[in-house]
Design an enzyme around this catalytic site. Structure first.
Site, PDB file in Angstrom:
ATOM      1  N   GLY A 116       0.789  -1.218   0.000  1.00  0.00           N
ATOM      2  CA  GLY A 116       0.000   0.000   0.000  1.00  0.00           C
ATOM      3  C   GLY A 116       0.815   1.258   0.000  1.00  0.00           C
ATOM      4  N   GLU A 142       2.387  -1.963   8.722  1.00  0.00           N
ATOM      5  CA  GLU A 142       3.544  -2.755   8.280  1.00  0.00           C
ATOM      6  C   GLU A 142       4.705  -2.504   9.227  1.00  0.00           C
ATOM      7  OE1 GLU A 142       4.224  -2.278   4.058  1.00  0.00           O
ATOM      8  OE2 GLU A 142       2.116  -2.573   3.637  1.00  0.00           O
ATOM      9  N   ASP A 185      18.228   1.316 -15.149  1.00  0.00           N
ATOM     10  CA  ASP A 185      18.517   2.106 -16.356  1.00  0.00           C
ATOM     11  C   ASP A 185      18.768   3.589 -16.031  1.00  0.00           C
ATOM     12  OD1 ASP A 185      17.979  -0.254 -17.712  1.00  0.00           O
ATOM     13  OD2 ASP A 185      15.889   0.294 -18.095  1.00  0.00           O
ATOM     14  N   HIS A 197      13.446  -7.793   0.894  1.00  0.00           N
ATOM     15  CA  HIS A 197      12.132  -8.035   1.502  1.00  0.00           C
ATOM     16  C   HIS A 197      12.214  -9.385   2.205  1.00  0.00           C
ATOM     17  CE1 HIS A 197       7.889  -8.515   2.155  1.00  0.00           C
ATOM     18  NE2 HIS A 197       7.680  -7.286   1.708  1.00  0.00           N
ATOM     19  N   ARG A 247      12.252  -4.016   8.346  1.00  0.00           N
ATOM     20  CA  ARG A 247      12.640  -5.065   7.408  1.00  0.00           C
ATOM     21  C   ARG A 247      14.071  -5.561   7.489  1.00  0.00           C
ATOM     22  NH1 ARG A 247       9.778  -3.276   1.966  1.00  0.00           N
ATOM     23  NH2 ARG A 247       7.782  -3.646   2.928  1.00  0.00           N
ATOM     24  N   HIS A 261      14.630  -6.149  -3.000  1.00  0.00           N
ATOM     25  CA  HIS A 261      13.307  -5.543  -3.134  1.00  0.00           C
ATOM     26  C   HIS A 261      13.352  -4.064  -3.515  1.00  0.00           C
ATOM     27  CE1 HIS A 261       9.046  -5.109  -2.349  1.00  0.00           C
ATOM     28  NE2 HIS A 261       9.241  -4.212  -1.401  1.00  0.00           N
ATOM     29  N   ARG A 314      14.568   1.821   4.110  1.00  0.00           N
ATOM     30  CA  ARG A 314      13.268   2.434   3.823  1.00  0.00           C
ATOM     31  C   ARG A 314      12.159   1.878   4.729  1.00  0.00           C
ATOM     32  NH1 ARG A 314       8.836   0.953   0.003  1.00  0.00           N
ATOM     33  NH2 ARG A 314       9.805  -1.075   0.215  1.00  0.00           N
TER      34      ARG A 314
END
Ligand code: SIN
Length: 536
Positions: free
Chosen positions: A46, A115, A217, A238, A289, A350, A385
């Site tokens: 989300g 989360e 890229d 992740h 994480r 991730h 993050r």
């Protein structure tokens, strides 16, 4: 071809920018595959945002969201960037809803998920396909927007700078060489305002939750054009990617099991059925994480098991199928019923927390070049993050980038660009040469997985760096020797992005956030390292 704005990439950042910029001039958006092939469209969990008081989780505040973000960032967030981006959550949700995005509701309020690392429920979602919901509503809006041209299957080769064209006084970006994949022709796309919204580089790793298009890229192009790149060592793994040893295709090997499941009470168990995460952090399965991914890595190495398990079997019957229908259905297709048996999971690459050094408005050290979303390094994520902050980041940066361009790069404020030479094609590569070059793709990804993943050492990084240097040389010879195609362009970008990760990782002599090395296991405050800039 000429446009007022050239946008490269079609995730939330690129599409948001393009829709808004079209009110101010002509916009060309290019994307190397189809528009909905992006990390945005694949996002499950989300988008985090603190809503107006009447709609938010009681007790939640923007300040708490800011402080959770800074906490997860392990001392490396730029507070100014965090405030600038997190502060616009409400505006972002309003804008996305106005473009047609539909988020789940509970009664007359949004249903808010939670989360790892978030102290409150603040993640808006659309079941477990939030990214697809956002990307498809943005695409629908974009297709109806006058002045906006979308070119799918067009891949940028390199940015064009006045410096490379021989200007000594005015270094700025004036467009890009673009490969039209269907014809093999290379076009010059001229624009004085170029936005890179190309996402990250998950594909440098053997196992990743990212789509095949995530080949770094934008990072590689910006690097070749002279932009500053930083903090590439911070690749977020992740914790829960479906472990499926019988899998034959890459999709099955990289299927993400959203962190939102843990937000709804799923717990990680080892092969003895123990909740091992509590032995690593008191927040257990809902710790940030980096901690959870590292505990899984350690647990797997300690026990010799191939994976750990995410258990949702204690939830009421039908809950998983209702709240996470995509995950539930996809697992069933792989022969796994998550309501009956814990899901086997392993960590996978991730998210790229570093990138092109940019302000919250995407501006970079190259005039005319704006980098937004995952490709940018603003300091929002620091060394790690916070989950679900990146869709928010993409939209906010797009808004800010446009505002800056209108103020500082308005029409009439720039001198005309020098003439741009046509692209010169090489010969078509012989098939046996092609096979060799494709082996390099595998070698890069395996090298990164073996030597530069969750737990690192100086020795492994050095090994990776030697290998990547040889591979880069081969890829360079091939690129200059033969006619380009999208495979060779991706390979060239992949080896550059991987080398930038290794370069930053070798420079960071401490463990911080998601960069963990056995040689410097602690974060010694006396040797605290700030942002690491890639070396030419
Ligand atoms: C997830 O659904 O677990 C991914 C969310 C994120 O990476 O922000």
């Amino acid at each position: 071809m000429k446009a007022d704005f050239l946008v490269i990439g079609s995730g939330i950042a690129g599409l948001s920018f393009a829709i808004k910029a079209a009110e101010h001039g002509s916009v060309t958006l290019i994307t190397k595959n189809e528009v909905l092939n992006s990390n945005t469209a694949w996002a499950q969990g989300g988008i985090s945002a603190v809503l107006p008081e009447a709609l938010r989780d009681p007790g939640d505040t923007v300040e708490k969201h800011i402080s959770d973000t800074i906490d997860a960032g392990a001392g490396l967030c730029n507070e100014h960037a965090v405030r600038a981006i997190i502060g616009e959550g409400e505006q972002t949700i309003d804008e996305l809803v106005s473009w047609g995005s539909d988020f789940d509701q509970k009664g007359d309020r949004y249903s808010l998920g939670r989360e790892g690392g978030h102290s409150n429920r603040r993640v808006l979602h659309s079941k477990d396909t939030t990214g697809h919901e956002i990307a498809s509503s943005l695409l629908e809006t974009a297709l109806k927007t006058p002045g906006l041209t979308i070119l799918a299957d067009h891949m940028a080769i390199d940015l064009i700078t006045t410096d490379k064209l021989g200007s000594v006084t005015d270094d700025r970006v004036v467009g890009a060489y673009v490969l039209e994949k269907a014809t093999g022709e290379v076009h010059i796309l001229h624009a004085d305002r170029v936005v890179l919204a190309t996402g990250g580089c998950g594909k440098i790793y053997l196992y990743t939750t990212n789509p095949d298009s995530a080949t770094g890229d934008g990072i590689a192009m910006a690097w070749r054009a002279g932009a500053r790149i930083a903090n590439m060592e911070f690749i977020q793994f992740h914790p829960t990617c479906f472990y499926n040893p019988a899998a034959t295709g890459p999709e099955a090997r990289s299927f993400l099991i959203s962190e939102a499941l843990r937000g709804e009470g799923a717990v990680l168990l080892n092969d003895k059925g123990e909740d091992f995460t509590l032995g690593y952090d008191e927040r257990g399965s809902l710790a940030p994480r980096d901690i959870v991914a590292r505990s899984i890595d350690t647990e797997i190495k300690k026990t010799g098991a191939s994976c750990v398990y995410l258990d949702v079997t204690h939830k009421p019957a039908g809950f998983i199928a209702e709240r996470f229908p995509f995950i539930y259905r996809t697992l069933l297709e792989f022969g796994h019923d998550a309501e009956k048996t814990p899901i086997p999971v392993v960590p996978a690459a991730h998210y790229q927390c570093g990138g092109v050094v940019a302000k919250p408005d995407g501006s970079t050290n190259l005039r005319g070049l704006f980098v937004i979303g995952e490709a940018a390094c603003t300091g929002l994520h620091g060394a790690n993050r916070l989950a679900s902050n990146s869709l928010l980041e993409g939209n906010v940066m797009a808004r800010k980038a446009l505002a800056t361009m209108i103020t500082h790069l308005g029409s009439g404020k720039l001198a005309p660009a020098p003439p741009i030479p046509e692209w010169e094609h090489g010969d078509t590569a012989p098939p046996d040469e092609l096979v060799n070059i494709y082996h390099n793709w595998d070698e890069i990804r395996r090298t990164m997985w073996d030597y530069v993943s969750i737990v690192r050492t100086d020795k492994r990084l050095l090994r990776a760096s030697f290998r990547l240097r040889n591979l880069a040389r081969e890829v360079r010879d091939f690129y200059w020797g033969y006619r380009v195609n999208s495979d060779i362009l991706e390979l060239r970008n992949l080896v550059t992005a991987a080398s930038l990760v290794v370069d930053c990782a070798m420079q960071r002599k401490e463990s911080r956030g998601i960069h963990y090395t056995l040689d410097y296991p602690g974060t010694d405050p006396r040797f605290r390292q700030d942002t690491i800039i890639c070396r030419p």
